[in-house]
Design an enzyme around this catalytic site. Sequence first.
Site, PDB file in Angstrom:
ATOM      1  N   ALA A  68       0.850  -1.189   0.000  1.00 16.09           N
ATOM      2  CA  ALA A  68       0.000   0.000   0.000  1.00 16.09           C
ATOM      3  C   ALA A  68       0.884   1.237   0.000  1.00 16.09           C
ATOM      4  O   ALA A  68       2.055   1.169   0.389  1.00 16.09           O
ATOM      5  CB  ALA A  68      -0.873  -0.017   1.251  1.00 16.09           C
ATOM      6  N   GLU A 110      -0.720  -9.201  -1.455  1.00 17.11           N
ATOM      7  CA  GLU A 110      -2.167  -9.443  -1.438  1.00 17.11           C
ATOM      8  C   GLU A 110      -2.758  -9.399  -2.850  1.00 17.11           C
ATOM      9  O   GLU A 110      -3.626 -10.193  -3.192  1.00 17.11           O
ATOM     10  CB  GLU A 110      -2.851  -8.429  -0.511  1.00 17.11           C
ATOM     11  CG  GLU A 110      -2.476  -8.713   0.952  1.00 17.11           C
ATOM     12  CD  GLU A 110      -2.995  -7.671   1.925  1.00 17.11           C
ATOM     13  OE1 GLU A 110      -2.614  -6.496   1.775  1.00 17.11           O
ATOM     14  OE2 GLU A 110      -3.788  -8.034   2.816  1.00 17.11           O
TER      15      GLU A 110
HETATM   16  C1  3H9 Z   1       0.314  -2.447   3.337  1.00 16.79           C
HETATM   17  O1  3H9 Z   1       0.614  -2.887   2.271  1.00 16.79           O
HETATM   18  C2  3H9 Z   1      -1.072  -2.536   3.920  1.00 16.79           C
HETATM   19  C3  3H9 Z   1      -1.948  -3.488   3.164  1.00 16.79           C
HETATM   20  O2  3H9 Z   1      -1.838  -4.779   3.686  1.00 16.79           O
HETATM   21  C4  3H9 Z   1      -3.408  -3.142   3.351  1.00 16.79           C
HETATM   22  C5  3H9 Z   1      -3.886  -1.874   2.733  1.00 16.79           C
HETATM   23  C6  3H9 Z   1      -5.399  -1.699   2.822  1.00 16.79           C
HETATM   24  N1  3H9 Z   1       4.642   3.509   0.249  1.00 16.79           N
HETATM   25  O3  3H9 Z   1      13.340   1.836   1.011  1.00 16.79           O
HETATM   26  P1  3H9 Z   1      13.768   2.589  -0.180  1.00 16.79           P
HETATM   27  C7  3H9 Z   1       9.462   4.951  -0.739  1.00 16.79           C
HETATM   28  S1  3H9 Z   1       1.417  -1.589   4.256  1.00 16.79           S
HETATM   29  C8  3H9 Z   1       5.123   4.721  -0.078  1.00 16.79           C
HETATM   30  O4  3H9 Z   1      14.787   3.643  -0.013  1.00 16.79           O
HETATM   31  P2  3H9 Z   1      14.872   0.183  -1.266  1.00 16.79           P
HETATM   32  C9  3H9 Z   1      10.525   5.285   0.287  1.00 16.79           C
HETATM   33  O5  3H9 Z   1      10.049   6.141   1.281  1.00 16.79           O
HETATM   34  C10 3H9 Z   1       2.886  -1.521   3.264  1.00 16.79           C
HETATM   35  N2  3H9 Z   1       6.438   4.958  -0.295  1.00 16.79           N
HETATM   36  O6  3H9 Z   1      14.239   1.617  -1.361  1.00 16.79           O
HETATM   37  C11 3H9 Z   1      11.587   5.918  -0.581  1.00 16.79           C
HETATM   38  O7  3H9 Z   1      11.161   7.249  -0.864  1.00 16.79           O
HETATM   39  P3  3H9 Z   1      12.215   8.432  -1.035  1.00 16.79           P
HETATM   40  C12 3H9 Z   1       3.620  -2.781   3.290  1.00 16.79           C
HETATM   41  C13 3H9 Z   1       7.269   3.918  -0.186  1.00 16.79           C
HETATM   42  O8  3H9 Z   1      15.071  -0.249  -2.667  1.00 16.79           O
HETATM   43  C14 3H9 Z   1      11.486   5.127  -1.894  1.00 16.79           C
HETATM   44  O9  3H9 Z   1      10.186   4.532  -1.879  1.00 16.79           O
HETATM   45  N3  3H9 Z   1       4.872  -2.620   2.576  1.00 16.79           N
HETATM   46  C15 3H9 Z   1       6.828   2.636   0.156  1.00 16.79           C
HETATM   47  O10 3H9 Z   1      16.025   0.180  -0.324  1.00 16.79           O
HETATM   48  C16 3H9 Z   1      12.512   4.031  -2.014  1.00 16.79           C
HETATM   49  O11 3H9 Z   1      12.455   3.216  -0.836  1.00 16.79           O
HETATM   50  C17 3H9 Z   1       6.010  -2.241   3.193  1.00 16.79           C
HETATM   51  O12 3H9 Z   1       6.048  -2.035   4.369  1.00 16.79           O
HETATM   52  C18 3H9 Z   1       5.442   2.444   0.364  1.00 16.79           C
HETATM   53  N4  3H9 Z   1       4.938   1.237   0.671  1.00 16.79           N
HETATM   54  O13 3H9 Z   1      13.756  -0.742  -0.586  1.00 16.79           O
HETATM   55  C19 3H9 Z   1       7.216  -2.139   2.303  1.00 16.79           C
HETATM   56  N5  3H9 Z   1       7.900   1.807   0.198  1.00 16.79           N
HETATM   57  O14 3H9 Z   1      13.061   8.012  -2.198  1.00 16.79           O
HETATM   58  C20 3H9 Z   1       7.967  -0.901   2.617  1.00 16.79           C
HETATM   59  C21 3H9 Z   1       8.962   2.552  -0.103  1.00 16.79           C
HETATM   60  O15 3H9 Z   1      11.370   9.636  -1.264  1.00 16.79           O
HETATM   61  N6  3H9 Z   1       9.081  -0.679   1.732  1.00 16.79           N
HETATM   62  N7  3H9 Z   1       8.604   3.826  -0.331  1.00 16.79           N
HETATM   63  O16 3H9 Z   1      12.996   8.470   0.267  1.00 16.79           O
HETATM   64  C22 3H9 Z   1      10.248  -1.352   1.812  1.00 16.79           C
HETATM   65  O17 3H9 Z   1      10.411  -2.273   2.585  1.00 16.79           O
HETATM   66  C23 3H9 Z   1      11.360  -0.909   0.953  1.00 16.79           C
HETATM   67  O18 3H9 Z   1      11.093   0.424   0.556  1.00 16.79           O
HETATM   68  C24 3H9 Z   1      11.571  -1.744  -0.340  1.00 16.79           C
HETATM   69  C25 3H9 Z   1      12.575  -1.015  -1.260  1.00 16.79           C
HETATM   70  C26 3H9 Z   1      12.129  -3.126   0.042  1.00 16.79           C
HETATM   71  C27 3H9 Z   1      10.296  -1.907  -1.106  1.00 16.79           C
END
Ligand code: 3H9
Length: 706
Positions: A68, A110
């Site tokens: 999300a 999901e």
């Molecule tokens: C969910 O899914 C709820 C659902 O079950 C239900 C809904 C109804 N959203 O980490 P990075 C941004 S909850 C918005 O440096 P990497 C991050 O801030 C979600 N932004 O890169 C950064 O921005 P900036 C469950 C996001 O390659 C840029 O992307 N998912 C999100 O080292 C790059 O990120 C998670 O918890 C997001 N979801 O790692 C996953 N994710 O460049 C969370 C990232 O402006 N994300 N950004 O600073 C991660 O674990 C890592 O970001 C990921 C990439 C592994 C994906």
Amino acid sequence: MDNAHKPSVLKQELRNKVLVLGIDNPPVNALSADLRRELLGVIQEADTNDKIEAVLMVGCGRYFIAGADVREFGKPPLPPFLPDVCTRIEACNKLVVAAIHGAALGGGLEIALAAHYRLIAADAKVGFPEVELGLLPGAGGTQRAPRLIGAKASLDLMLSGRPLDARDAHELGLVDRIVYGEDMLAEGLAYLKELLAAHAPVRRSRDAGGLADHTKSRAAIEAARSETTKVSRGLFSPLKIIEAVQAALELPFNEGLSLERNLFLQCIDSPQRAGLIHAFFAQREVFKAPETRSTKARSINTVGVVGGGTMGAGIAVAMLDAGFPVTMIERDEESLARGRTHVEKVYDSLVAKGRITQEARADVLTRWTGSTSYHALAHADLVVEAVFEEMTVKQAVFAELDRACKPGAILATNTSYLDVSAIAASCSRAPDVLGLHFFSPANIMKLLEIVVPAGVAADVVATAFALAKKLQKVPVRAGVCDGFIGNRIFAVYRAAAEHIMEDGASPYQIDRAARHFGFPMGPFQVADLAGGDIGWAARKRRANTRDPKARYVQIADRICERGWFGQKTGRGFYRYPEGVRTGVQDPEIEAIIDAERLRAGIKPNSFTDQEIVRRLMAAMINEGANVVHQGIALRPLDVDITFLFGYGFPRYRGGPMKYADTVGLSSVLADIREFAQQDTLFWQPSPLLVKLTNNGADFASLNQSA
Ligand code: 3H9
């Protein structure tokens, strides 16, 4: 921009009756409202379009879908909602296949589980990290995953937040096929071709039988509940995850979905969600310093470490773990051998725990060399000094480095308190000198304070940030002052704790209150762990410069005078009998405190745990505000990250400044003014706190990128 003119986040292409949906929402394909809307529309259209036989979802960029869009949480929800999008995908009468590369996380997984078949690239990961954000998988994940892989495996996935690699995901039955080619589109099309040729049916996760064995499923749920109750330390979402999985077992699918939605919204409303999501973004934001935007980092290929004590060895291990060759300098062979032993011990314990092999240990240690001559550092790109915490000793080391190191080498001091500008001024290359303050144990603790003296070159600072990334540390940019961000604020927090102790609470009650707040240890347990002698030496050093009007609690001095320096001497604020790691209360300490109260003419008061926390937090927040006000920290979030990663501040509270915003700055200021009635000097409200309160603003308003 109105929707009509926004670039599409979903690329569509029809390939031989297969509708290919390229998810293209950089940087990580988060499921924004636009993406949800487009996905929903396209799936609806595909269902009724005769030209389309099947749908293939692939991710553009580095990931399939990261989940999300976390930035939307806490704002008014925008339709369509993700659970409805997933339901619609699953209901589609045409085959829907998800081709996962990079990662499918949270809502991304999901979406994949709502598809009818899933293939995954061999190096991709899948997971439910929602728990780390104070959430639960809220788009059918808690209902579909258990039906596919059973209650136990689902609970492990959702409660740990840890991702699975492709092989494990395949073994569990979360995905159907692992592919090894680079081109996911080609792989996905080939898989779909096979499925269509075999007349594979539309297969919905909601109908899968992973929960058929009720007894086993129920046992897994009960086991998870009792374990979680023990370990989750006040966290809100883990028990909600279990409740949702239990609903998957006990309720029809649609009722389970609506309970999941209800529980998800409860999590969204929880302050823990706000704290954890703040921490998520702050952890990334700290990498953005003025210097990282304006310049490029120098390249670091070889590293020197001066000093082989606990700190130097820990830094050497951190560097070795990041792949650098390390040269350690010590003053004589004996000390060098001790330094080498310190390093070896770290790897020995990893071998003993089965975390690395003997060969891996031997391999890492080939990158370690030692010398008693600074000339061995002639080719080092970076040298970190970690010698005794004394200005003259440090300056002598820097004079040696000045002579021995090549031009352009970065010279860093690991001091925790001393004036980095004065260290830099002691050599001829101040632009190459900065502070790299590691926290002990340096190979484990994630925080790295990057201490920036006035004369340092911008690319040296940028290099320190790049180094932090390589070391997998979380960097915080700090200005020069006594104790920088962390130790400076912590000293005020500790002083507040001492005042409360002298005023009537026992150190044991204060520690308990801090633990209940969420710290792993209270301030006096920390003192015992760090070693009372260190603080005692610092207090003696500052005795001449201390404001004579400032309150000074002497209890710790009385304890140190007895040679009780904490854990290492078996006694401090607590007693540590043989074999006991956590301390036990000590009536003799209580007697010392009583005597000190008498000497200082203080009539003891009683405090509730809540009053204790109010004082401790007010002290921490007020000094945090000073640190931001004086430009020592770039933003309030840098203070938060310092305390989350260096001092055990409970992550679900987001850090001290986020916590202040949660309780309200006016309430914190009112507390400070109330406490100031007893001690105006200690409780001087920070000008920044006063200004923000008067403007009705909060710390978050100062968190924009520096
Ligand atoms: C969910 O899914 C709820 C659902 O079950 C239900 C809904 C109804 N959203 O980490 P990075 C941004 S909850 C918005 O440096 P990497 C991050 O801030 C979600 N932004 O890169 C950064 O921005 P900036 C469950 C996001 O390659 C840029 O992307 N998912 C999100 O080292 C790059 O990120 C998670 O918890 C997001 N979801 O790692 C996953 N994710 O460049 C969370 C990232 O402006 N994300 N950004 O600073 C991660 O674990 C890592 O970001 C990921 C990439 C592994 C994906």
